[in-house]
Design a protein around this motif. Structure first.
Motif, mmCIF file in Angstrom:
data_model
loop_
_atom_site.group_PDB
_atom_site.id
_atom_site.type_symbol
_atom_site.label_atom_id
_atom_site.label_comp_id
_atom_site.label_asym_id
_atom_site.label_seq_id
_atom_site.Cartn_x
_atom_site.Cartn_y
_atom_site.Cartn_z
ATOM 1 N N ASN A 195 -2.882 5.769 14.168
ATOM 2 C CA ASN A 195 -4.343 5.751 14.265
ATOM 3 C C ASN A 195 -4.831 6.773 15.285
ATOM 4 O O ASN A 195 -5.837 7.454 15.067
ATOM 5 N N MET A 237 0.845 -1.195 0.000
ATOM 6 C CA MET A 237 0.000 0.000 0.000
ATOM 7 C C MET A 237 0.882 1.248 0.000
ATOM 8 O O MET A 237 1.898 1.303 0.692
ATOM 9 N N THR A 246 -14.404 13.815 6.950
ATOM 10 C CA THR A 246 -13.303 12.992 6.467
ATOM 11 C C THR A 246 -12.769 13.535 5.155
ATOM 12 O O THR A 246 -11.555 13.629 4.946
ATOM 13 N N ASP A 294 -5.084 7.574 3.793
ATOM 14 C CA ASP A 294 -6.507 7.641 3.458
ATOM 15 C C ASP A 294 -7.293 6.587 4.228
ATOM 16 O O ASP A 294 -8.389 6.847 4.729
ATOM 17 N N THR A 295 -6.706 5.382 4.342
ATOM 18 C CA THR A 295 -7.372 4.307 5.080
ATOM 19 C C THR A 295 -7.536 4.676 6.547
ATOM 20 O O THR A 295 -8.607 4.501 7.143
ATOM 21 N N ARG A 296 -6.469 5.193 7.157
ATOM 22 C CA ARG A 296 -6.542 5.597 8.571
ATOM 23 C C ARG A 296 -7.607 6.685 8.758
ATOM 24 O O ARG A 296 -8.329 6.686 9.752
ATOM 25 N N LYS A 328 -10.319 7.258 7.001
ATOM 26 C CA LYS A 328 -11.663 6.696 6.915
ATOM 27 C C LYS A 328 -12.001 5.880 8.152
ATOM 28 O O LYS A 328 -13.122 5.919 8.665
ATOM 29 N N GLU A 329 -11.018 5.111 8.637
ATOM 30 C CA GLU A 329 -11.244 4.325 9.852
ATOM 31 C C GLU A 329 -11.515 5.234 11.045
ATOM 32 O O GLU A 329 -12.390 4.956 11.879
ATOM 33 N N GLY A 364 -2.227 5.973 0.309
ATOM 34 C CA GLY A 364 -3.326 5.042 0.550
ATOM 35 C C GLY A 364 -3.461 4.695 2.012
ATOM 36 O O GLY A 364 -4.571 4.570 2.543
ATOM 37 N N ASP A 365 -2.331 4.536 2.700
ATOM 38 C CA ASP A 365 -2.349 4.224 4.126
ATOM 39 C C ASP A 365 -2.980 5.361 4.915
ATOM 40 O O ASP A 365 -3.799 5.143 5.811
ATOM 41 N N TRP A 425 -7.515 -0.633 18.115
ATOM 42 C CA TRP A 425 -7.169 0.142 16.915
ATOM 43 C C TRP A 425 -6.357 1.382 17.279
ATOM 44 O O TRP A 425 -5.410 1.754 16.589
#
Length: 325
Positions: free
Chosen positions: A43, A1, A100, A8-10, A12-13, A5-6, A37
């Motif tokens: 995070n 990743m 977000t 963006d994932t964090r 959204k989470e 991308g990482d 998490w």
């Protein structure tokens, strides 16, 4: 990743956890899952950013750009449960989605373009250190909005008075807007006070250019010790008594041959319990003296002794100065 991308994932989470934890009912499994998490420092930072965005939402909601962003996101979102914040307000999860999105590159840019506001209450003074090393001293009942970009440093004096001590940077001029007046400086020290639709500008050191936007001939270049009041009928450069006019920055009010009515008005700027002068015979009499800003009692005592005035306290807290009965 990829790194992007990482992130963006964090992001959204983090928004998802924020929505879950603010629902009417939060399960034990959710609490445990969030705890696991959040152990990842990245995070935790992502979640803190979402919380900070939501804290700012009360102000941002009034901005048309953010209102449009929130409305579009809410319209696109599928029907979902409505989480409840600790404040008791209900928000759609789609709004969290909008937050977000706002945390993305475009949102960060949008946020960085918004001015930072500083204000003082009546009787309060405040010193603000800016990111470039410049300094602003805010007088009583004043407000400024500060916005810095790569090529410009901008400050809007919304009301009141401020002293600007500007760090030199030829590549980024320092511009103060006050009503229809613009003061441009590179490295200098000057005082600006809102006056009508314009401002009074006093130059302490350095050099500033003053411009009144609506006037074709409204341009003045000040040298140290000079002032101009752009809201005057015919603005002209005049010699300023700099020590007296800027003594407020050290907590003192200096009057030199000032009409008593004007002195009273100046003192009232520093008090929520103003003085009312009811003796017209002395309103135009000139007074000289130095008083501590906010020392209403000392000022009233001085006028009472000098002019045989009677001071009484009205029911609303005003101090009424009247002539002898």
């Amino acid at each position: 990743m990829t790194i992007e991308g990482d992130v963006d994932t964090r992001r959204k989470e983090a928004a998802d956890w924020f929505a879950r934890l603010n629902q009417r009912t939060v399960t034990t499994a959710d609490v445990r899952g969030f705890s696991d998490w959040r152990r990842d420092p990245e995070n935790a930072r992502a979640f803190s950013r979402v919380e900070a965005m939501w804290e700012a939402a009360g102000t941002l909601a009034k901005n048309p750009d953010m209102a449009n962003l929130t409305r579009d996101a809410a319209a696109a979102a599928k029907p979902a449960r409505k989480p409840k914040l600790a404040t008791g307000r209900l928000i759609p999860i789609g709004v969290v989605g909008a937050l977000t999105l706002a945390l993305g590159a475009g949102g960060v840019l949008w946020m960085s373009q918004q001015p930072t506001r500083y204000a003082t209450a009546v009787g309060e003074q405040r010193t603000i250190q800016l990111e470039d090393g410049s300094r602003i001293i805010l007088d009583t009942g004043s407000e400024v909005a500060v916005r810095f970009t790569g090529g410009r440093r901008s400050v809007t004096l919304n009301n009141g008075q401020a002293m600007f001590d500007v760090e030199g940077d030829p590549a980024r001029p320092f511009i103060v807007a006050a009503g229809d007046t613009r003061v441009t400086a590179i490295g200098t020290r000057f005082d600006v006070r809102r006056s009508g639709t314009g401002a009074r500008v006093i130059l302490v050191e350095g050099r500033v250019d003053v411009r009144r936007e609506a006037a074709a001939d409204g341009r003045w270049a000040l040298s140290p010790g000079q002032e101009v009041t752009t809201s005057a009928l015919r603005p002209t450069i005049a010699t300023a008594n700099v020590p007296a006019s800027t003594s407020w920055t050290s907590g003192r009010l200096t009057f030199e041959n000032t009409p008593i009515a004007e002195a009273v008005a100046e003192v009232n700027r520093y008090s929520r319990e103003p003085i009312e002068l009811r003796d017209s015979r002395i309103s135009s009499v000139q007074v000289s003296g130095v008083f501590n800003a906010g020392d209403i009692d000392g000022f009233v005592a001085a006028l009472s002794d000098l002019y045989a005035l009677q001071a009484t306290r009205a029911e609303d807290g005003r101090i009424v100065l009247s002539g002898p009965a």
